[in-house]
Write a protein that holds these residues in place. Structure first.
Motif, short mmCIF file in Angstrom:
data_model
loop_
_atom_site.label_atom_id
_atom_site.label_comp_id
_atom_site.label_asym_id
_atom_site.label_seq_id
_atom_site.Cartn_x
_atom_site.Cartn_y
_atom_site.Cartn_z
N VAL A 188 12.87 -6.43 -7.80
CA VAL A 188 12.37 -7.59 -8.80
C VAL A 188 11.48 -8.84 -8.24
CG1 VAL A 188 13.04 -8.99 -10.78
CG2 VAL A 188 14.55 -6.76 -10.46
N PHE A 189 10.23 -8.78 -8.77
CA PHE A 189 9.33 -9.66 -8.09
C PHE A 189 9.34 -10.87 -9.31
CE2 PHE A 189 8.72 -6.04 -5.81
CZ PHE A 189 8.33 -6.44 -4.30
N GLN A 190 9.30 -12.18 -8.80
CA GLN A 190 8.91 -13.21 -9.75
C GLN A 190 7.59 -14.15 -9.35
OE1 GLN A 190 10.46 -13.78 -12.49
NE2 GLN A 190 12.28 -12.69 -12.42
N PRO A 240 3.46 -1.13 -10.20
CA PRO A 240 2.57 -2.23 -10.91
C PRO A 240 2.15 -2.95 -9.41
CG PRO A 240 4.76 -2.82 -11.18
CD PRO A 240 4.91 -1.38 -10.67
N VAL A 241 1.32 -3.80 -9.57
CA VAL A 241 0.73 -4.86 -8.32
C VAL A 241 1.71 -6.00 -8.23
CG1 VAL A 241 -1.11 -6.01 -7.47
CG2 VAL A 241 -1.72 -3.77 -8.92
N VAL A 242 2.24 -6.13 -6.92
CA VAL A 242 3.11 -7.10 -6.79
C VAL A 242 2.72 -7.82 -5.74
CG1 VAL A 242 5.09 -5.71 -7.84
CG2 VAL A 242 4.67 -5.60 -5.12
N MET A 243 1.40 -7.89 -5.21
CA MET A 243 0.95 -8.71 -4.11
C MET A 243 0.81 -10.24 -4.66
SD MET A 243 -2.05 -6.25 -2.63
CE MET A 243 -2.70 -7.77 -1.58
N GLN A 247 9.43 -5.45 -12.19
CA GLN A 247 10.17 -4.53 -11.59
C GLN A 247 9.80 -3.11 -11.02
OE1 GLN A 247 13.85 -3.24 -13.62
NE2 GLN A 247 14.01 -5.28 -14.77
N VAL A 248 10.14 -2.85 -9.64
CA VAL A 248 9.71 -1.71 -9.16
C VAL A 248 10.96 -0.84 -8.89
CG1 VAL A 248 8.46 -0.64 -6.99
CG2 VAL A 248 7.69 -2.90 -8.19
N VAL A 249 10.89 0.23 -9.36
CA VAL A 249 12.04 1.29 -9.33
C VAL A 249 11.60 2.59 -8.69
CG1 VAL A 249 13.88 2.34 -10.46
CG2 VAL A 249 12.95 0.39 -11.42
N TRP A 276 0.79 -0.97 -0.04
CA TRP A 276 -0.04 0.07 0.04
C TRP A 276 0.82 1.23 0.08
CZ3 TRP A 276 0.90 -2.93 4.29
CH2 TRP A 276 1.57 -2.08 5.46
N VAL A 277 0.39 2.25 -0.45
CA VAL A 277 0.89 3.72 -0.49
C VAL A 277 0.03 4.61 0.03
CG1 VAL A 277 1.83 5.21 -2.18
CG2 VAL A 277 1.93 3.04 -2.86
N ARG A 278 0.91 5.37 0.94
CA ARG A 278 0.04 6.68 1.55
C ARG A 278 0.80 7.70 1.52
NH1 ARG A 278 0.79 7.69 7.39
NH2 ARG A 278 2.75 6.54 8.08
#
Length: 358
Positions: free
Chosen positions: A314-316, A288-291, A333-335, A224-226
């Motif tokens: 980096v998510f797999q 992006p959604v990485v859950m 990827q989340v940068v 989540w982001v706040r």
């Protein structure tokens, strides 16, 4: 006189007797344990008789042989009598040693075999420090059972509670009456109330050096982001990643530890084994959604402006297999750039957002 521990048992054979094998010294130093009654063995008598016949040439004179033999036997009997006195003293000493050893063995068995009831361990648990709970539970099974009870954790909380400390609502004394997640709430309260735990938190760096290794192959449970306010005129944004450390072949549930069923609710903790990665940026960044995905790469570099940091994750879809290289290519990827601060918190950290069940 025979010396203690240096006596040897003599073995006589009629066919092996010679002039040098039978001496008076052998009979004087004879082991009294061989002949307890003071009588000479028949093999010894035959050996002496044959030796006397050979030395004196009295094979035809039986009376002379008996006379020499009787004198040898008398010498042997005298030596045996003197040895019996010493043997009796040694037997008395050996009996005392055996009785003392047996008494020590019974005392050790009584100590090792004794089992104190749970009530005794519950009383003793009221005097241990919070950092010694693990050591106390490892003493015996009853001590471990005490640390599973709700009474133990309730007493530990009330013993260190102070009204001057500002606690969150979920950690107030009213919440201690609830059985569910009681252990987790008390542990979190101690990091507010107990001074050694508070100092321990203050010494923990915001981002330990082992963070990339710690979060490797961790599953993202929540994201989540706040928007937060800071010292800058513009508001900053806080990106929160809740990870669960996956250990193959190990489960930390209460059932796997064979915990008593009546105490499973006390030890329930939805955040057990979880970490919170908190990244604060200077502006909003689309991610992006990485859950539900697994983190396979985590790096922190210097930003392009050389004043801040740059975080790359980096998510797999599946965990990284052992022996394979890190998944730099592919995946999601989340940068985050520029980054103001990065924090990694365990589930017991005072700033960790707890689950709604706790």
């Amino acid at each position: 006189m025979p010396k203690k521990g240096n006596r040897k048992r003599l073995k006589f054979r009629v066919g092996d007797v010679c002039s040098e094998s039978v001496t008076v010294a052998d009979y004087a130093n004879a082991d009294p344990a061989v002949v307890k009654t003071g009588r000479v063995k028949k093999a010894v008598v035959n050996a002496v008789e044959k030796e006397v016949k050979l030395l004196c040439g009295l094979e035809a004179s039986q009376g002379a042989v008996q006379e020499v033999l009787s004198s040898a036997i008398s010498v042997t009997a005298d030596s045996l009598e003197s040895s019996d006195d010493l043997d009796q003293e040694e037997d008395g000493e050996n009996k005392r040693k055996a009785a003392r050893k047996k008494k020590n063995k019974r005392r050790k068995e009584s100590i090792d075999g004794g089992e104190y009831p749970v009530d005794i361990w519950l009383v003793l648990s009221s005097y241990i420090r919070p950092e010694d709970v693990c050591r106390f539970s490892l003493i015996c099974r009853n001590a471990w059972t005490v640390t599973c009870t709700a009474a133990f954790w309730s007493r530990l909380y009330r013993r260190h509670y102070h009204m001057d400390v500002d606690l969150p609502c979920r950690l107030q004394p009213d919440s201690i009456d609830r059985m569910c997640c009681l252990r987790a709430r008390v542990i979190r309260s101690l990091f507010h109330l107990y001074e050694p735990f508070r100092l321990r938190v203050s010494k923990i760096p915001a981002l330990p050096e082992s963070t990339p290794t710690t979060l490797l192959n961790s599953k993202c449970l929540l994201f989540w982001v706040r928007k937060v306010s800071g010292t800058r005129p513009e508001a900053m944004w806080e990106f929160n990643f809740k990870f669960l450390k996956q250990v193959p072949g190990k489960h930390c549930s209460a059932t796997s530890l064979h915990m008593p069923r009546q105490y499973e609710e006390v030890h329930t903790n939805p955040d057990s084994g979880c970490y919170l990665l908190q990244v604060t940026t200077l502006n909003f960044i689309f991610t992006p959604v990485v859950m539900g995905m697994t983190l396979t790469l985590f790096t922190i570099n210097v930003s392009t402006d050389m004043r801040h940091h740059r975080v790359r994750l980096v998510f797999q879809d599946s965990p990284l297999q052992r022996g394979r290289k890190r998944g730099d290519q592919g995946g999601t990827q989340v940068v985050l750039d520029p980054v103001h601060s990065v924090k990694l918190m365990d589930w017991w950290h005072p700033q960790y957002p707890s689950s709604p069940y706790i």
